[in-house]
Each structure stands twice: as structure tokens, then as C-alpha cells.
Scaffold this motif. Structure first.
Motif, short mmCIF file in Angstrom:
data_model
loop_
_atom_site.label_atom_id
_atom_site.label_comp_id
_atom_site.label_asym_id
_atom_site.label_seq_id
_atom_site.Cartn_x
_atom_site.Cartn_y
_atom_site.Cartn_z
N SER A 122 92.04 54.82 72.30
CA SER A 122 91.68 53.83 71.38
C SER A 122 90.21 53.03 71.71
CB SER A 122 92.60 52.61 71.54
OG SER A 122 91.98 51.59 70.81
N ALA A 123 89.72 53.17 73.12
CA ALA A 123 88.53 52.98 73.44
C ALA A 123 87.34 54.06 73.11
CB ALA A 123 88.45 52.66 74.83
N GLU A 124 87.87 55.10 73.07
CA GLU A 124 86.88 56.45 72.57
C GLU A 124 86.61 56.26 70.84
OE1 GLU A 124 89.07 59.68 74.15
OE2 GLU A 124 88.06 59.48 76.26
N ALA A 125 87.78 56.08 70.41
CA ALA A 125 87.77 55.81 68.90
C ALA A 125 86.82 54.95 68.59
CB ALA A 125 88.97 55.96 68.46
N HIS A 126 86.89 53.70 69.19
CA HIS A 126 86.04 52.44 68.87
C HIS A 126 84.55 52.87 69.08
CE1 HIS A 126 88.79 49.37 67.19
NE2 HIS A 126 89.78 50.01 68.05
N ALA A 127 84.24 53.33 70.21
CA ALA A 127 83.00 53.69 70.70
C ALA A 127 82.47 54.74 69.86
CB ALA A 127 83.10 54.36 72.07
N LEU A 142 78.70 55.67 65.50
CA LEU A 142 78.59 56.10 63.77
C LEU A 142 77.83 55.04 63.06
CD1 LEU A 142 78.84 58.26 61.59
CD2 LEU A 142 81.02 57.25 61.52
N GLY A 143 78.41 53.72 63.28
CA GLY A 143 77.65 52.55 62.37
C GLY A 143 76.47 52.34 62.83
N ALA A 190 88.51 53.15 57.63
CA ALA A 190 89.96 53.39 57.29
C ALA A 190 90.45 54.41 57.94
CB ALA A 190 89.63 53.90 55.79
N SER A 191 89.70 55.26 58.51
CA SER A 191 90.36 56.33 59.49
C SER A 191 90.51 55.75 60.91
CB SER A 191 89.21 57.34 59.60
OG SER A 191 88.87 58.25 58.61
N LEU A 192 89.74 54.92 61.34
CA LEU A 192 89.92 54.05 62.49
C LEU A 192 91.51 53.28 62.56
CD1 LEU A 192 89.13 53.15 65.38
CD2 LEU A 192 87.90 51.10 64.20
N ILE A 193 91.53 52.43 61.28
CA ILE A 193 92.96 52.01 61.07
C ILE A 193 93.91 52.91 61.05
CG2 ILE A 193 94.07 50.59 59.50
CD1 ILE A 193 91.50 49.24 58.61
N ALA A 194 93.97 54.09 60.46
CA ALA A 194 94.91 54.88 60.50
C ALA A 194 95.30 55.53 61.89
CB ALA A 194 94.78 55.94 59.49
N PHE A 195 94.26 55.59 62.54
CA PHE A 195 94.26 56.32 63.93
C PHE A 195 95.07 55.11 65.04
CE2 PHE A 195 92.67 56.29 68.35
CZ PHE A 195 92.99 57.46 68.62
N GLU A 196 94.54 53.79 64.70
CA GLU A 196 95.01 52.95 65.55
C GLU A 196 96.51 52.66 65.18
OE1 GLU A 196 94.22 50.83 68.11
OE2 GLU A 196 92.28 51.87 68.29
N LEU A 197 96.99 52.70 63.97
CA LEU A 197 98.31 52.54 63.73
C LEU A 197 99.12 53.66 64.06
CD1 LEU A 197 98.29 50.73 60.32
CD2 LEU A 197 98.54 49.64 62.47
N ALA A 246 95.29 45.58 72.93
CA ALA A 246 95.02 45.23 71.58
C ALA A 246 93.98 44.51 70.97
CB ALA A 246 96.23 45.01 70.74
N ALA A 247 93.99 43.19 71.88
CA ALA A 247 92.97 42.19 71.60
C ALA A 247 91.53 42.75 71.82
CB ALA A 247 93.25 40.98 72.62
N ALA A 248 91.46 43.62 73.04
CA ALA A 248 90.11 44.43 73.24
C ALA A 248 89.59 45.26 72.22
CB ALA A 248 90.18 44.89 74.70
N ALA A 249 90.60 45.90 71.55
CA ALA A 249 90.47 46.99 70.77
C ALA A 249 90.02 46.16 69.49
CB ALA A 249 91.58 47.60 70.49
N ALA A 250 90.58 45.24 69.19
CA ALA A 250 90.27 44.49 67.80
C ALA A 250 88.90 44.07 67.87
CB ALA A 250 91.37 43.45 67.62
N ALA A 251 88.63 43.35 69.07
CA ALA A 251 87.35 42.52 69.42
C ALA A 251 86.16 43.77 69.15
CB ALA A 251 87.26 41.97 70.80
N GLY A 252 86.54 45.06 69.69
CA GLY A 252 85.63 45.96 69.63
C GLY A 252 85.32 46.57 68.27
N GLY A 253 86.38 46.50 67.56
CA GLY A 253 86.38 47.15 66.32
C GLY A 253 85.66 46.30 65.33
N THR A 254 85.71 45.00 65.58
CA THR A 254 84.94 44.12 64.94
C THR A 254 83.47 44.06 64.86
OG1 THR A 254 86.64 42.52 65.81
CG2 THR A 254 85.54 41.69 63.91
#
Length: 196
Positions: free
Chosen positions: A98-103, A108-109, A150-157, A188-196
Motif C-alpha cells: 500500500s505504501a509503495e502504491a501511494h508513493a 505520478l501526480g 481509480a486504479s489506486l482505489i481498486a488496488f486498495e480494496l 489504513a489511516a496512514a494510507a488514507a492520509a497519504g492518498g489524500t
């Protein structure tokens, strides 16, 4: 100026209600889905302000609103999550995938935000009308960003259904699974904070 202050005062209860609604929805889902709901709908206020400002032609307001949202979420929220997590737990656990995906999405952003600006500043377009090329590139970049989110959300779920791999841990702490559920919620909280 008074109209702006009244509009701001009207948005505060809306932001609170959206936050409450996403928290209530998160109670009936997994911790990861709840964190993603909170991260997605937590920015609904900025989206409403941006849509109204675009309709009125106030593009500078949109730019500054997005910049403020990114800085507050990335620096303030993520920093507070790390700080208070470190105060409560000597060692914090994070899901490595999850951390790698968010990074990756964060990089990319950042890159996709810079590319149209570089094209506009260097005037390296094939055509004389650089402004229309920058606008066209910006639209494609927005599509790429929406697809990556959308890909990140699909990956996380999808990751929520598989076992987690723990990163950033000493070997002795990796064997200690006493507070696994708390660690999962913190991740999950850290992933959400990083994704935001």
C-alpha cells in the motif's frame, strides 16, 4: 467580502456533515474501505468550491484552493498521523504494498502537474498556439490522474482481501502480533492520509 465570509460559514456545517456521513459509512465497511471513503469524500467541499469558481471564471481561486488542499492534507494531516502514531506506538506498522502504491501515485501526480507547466514555459510546442497545446495536455493529464486514482482505489480494496506484509519493522517487532487490529487501523489511516 461579506458574501465570501457567509459562503465560508455555510460550507463549514456541510464539511462537518460530509465527514460524519463518511465516518458512519466506514463503520459498516472494512477499515481500508472506510479510510478510502473518508479520503475521497473528505475533499467534497473543495470540489464544490472549485466547480462554483470555475463556473464564475475564477481560475486563480481554484488553483489556490487545490494547492491549499494538497498542502494541508499532505503536510498537516500526514504529519499529525505520523507524529501522534509515534507518540502512542514506539514502532508503527505499514502495509508495504500500500505504501509503495501511494508513493507511486504521489510521484505520478507531481510529474503530471509539472509537465503542462514546463510545456507552457518553454514554448516547446510544435504549433504557434502553445496555449491550446497546454490546455489539451492538461486535459489528458487530468484523465491520467483520474484513472490512476481509480486504479489506486481498486488496488486498495483488492489488497484488503489479501494478507498484509509489514514493512518498516525490526525483526523482533514483526513477530509481535498482539495489537494486529490496531496496527491494521493505523495502516489504513496512514494510507488514507497519504492518498489524500
Amino acid at each position: 467580502e461579506i458574501a465570501f465570509l457567509l459562503a465560508l460559514a455555510a460550507l463549514c456545517p456541510l464539511a462537518e456533515r460530509i465527514g460524519y456521513a463518511t465516518e458512519q459509512a466506514a463503520l459498516h465497511t472494512s477499515s481500508q474501505a472506510g479510510a478510502l471513503l473518508n479520503a475521497t469524500f473528505g475533499n467534497a467541499t473543495e470540489l464544490i468550491v472549485s466547480l462554483c469558481a470555475i463556473r464564475e471564471g475564477l481560475l486563480r481561486v481554484v488553483q489556490l484552493s487545490l494547492l491549499g488542499s494538497v498542502l494541508s492534507n499532505l503536510l498537516l494531516v500526514l504529519g499529525c498521523a505520523f507524529f501522534f502514531g509515534g507518540v502512542r506506538h514506539a514502532t508503527q506498522r505499514y502495509d508495504q504494498k500500500s505504501a509503495e502504491a501511494h508513493a507511486a501515485v504521489l510521484v505520478l501526480g507531481a510529474v503530471t502537474m509539472v509537465v503542462p507547466d514546463v510545456l507552457g514555459e518553454t514554448k516547446s510546442s510544435r504549433h504557434e498556439d502553445t496555449e491550446s497545446d497546454v490546455l489539451s495536455l492538461s486535459r489528458w493529464v487530468s484523465v491520467v490522474l483520474l484513472f490512476s486514482y481509480a486504479s489506486l482505489i481498486a488496488f486498495e480494496l483488492g489488497v484488503g482481501r489479501r494478507p498484509h506484509t509489514v514493512a518498516c519493522l525490526p525483526a523482533a517487532a514483526a513477530d509481535d502480533d498482539d495489537d494486529g487490529e490496531k496496527d491494521e487501523e493505523a495502516a489504513a489511516a496512514a494510507a488514507a492520509a497519504g492518498g489524500t
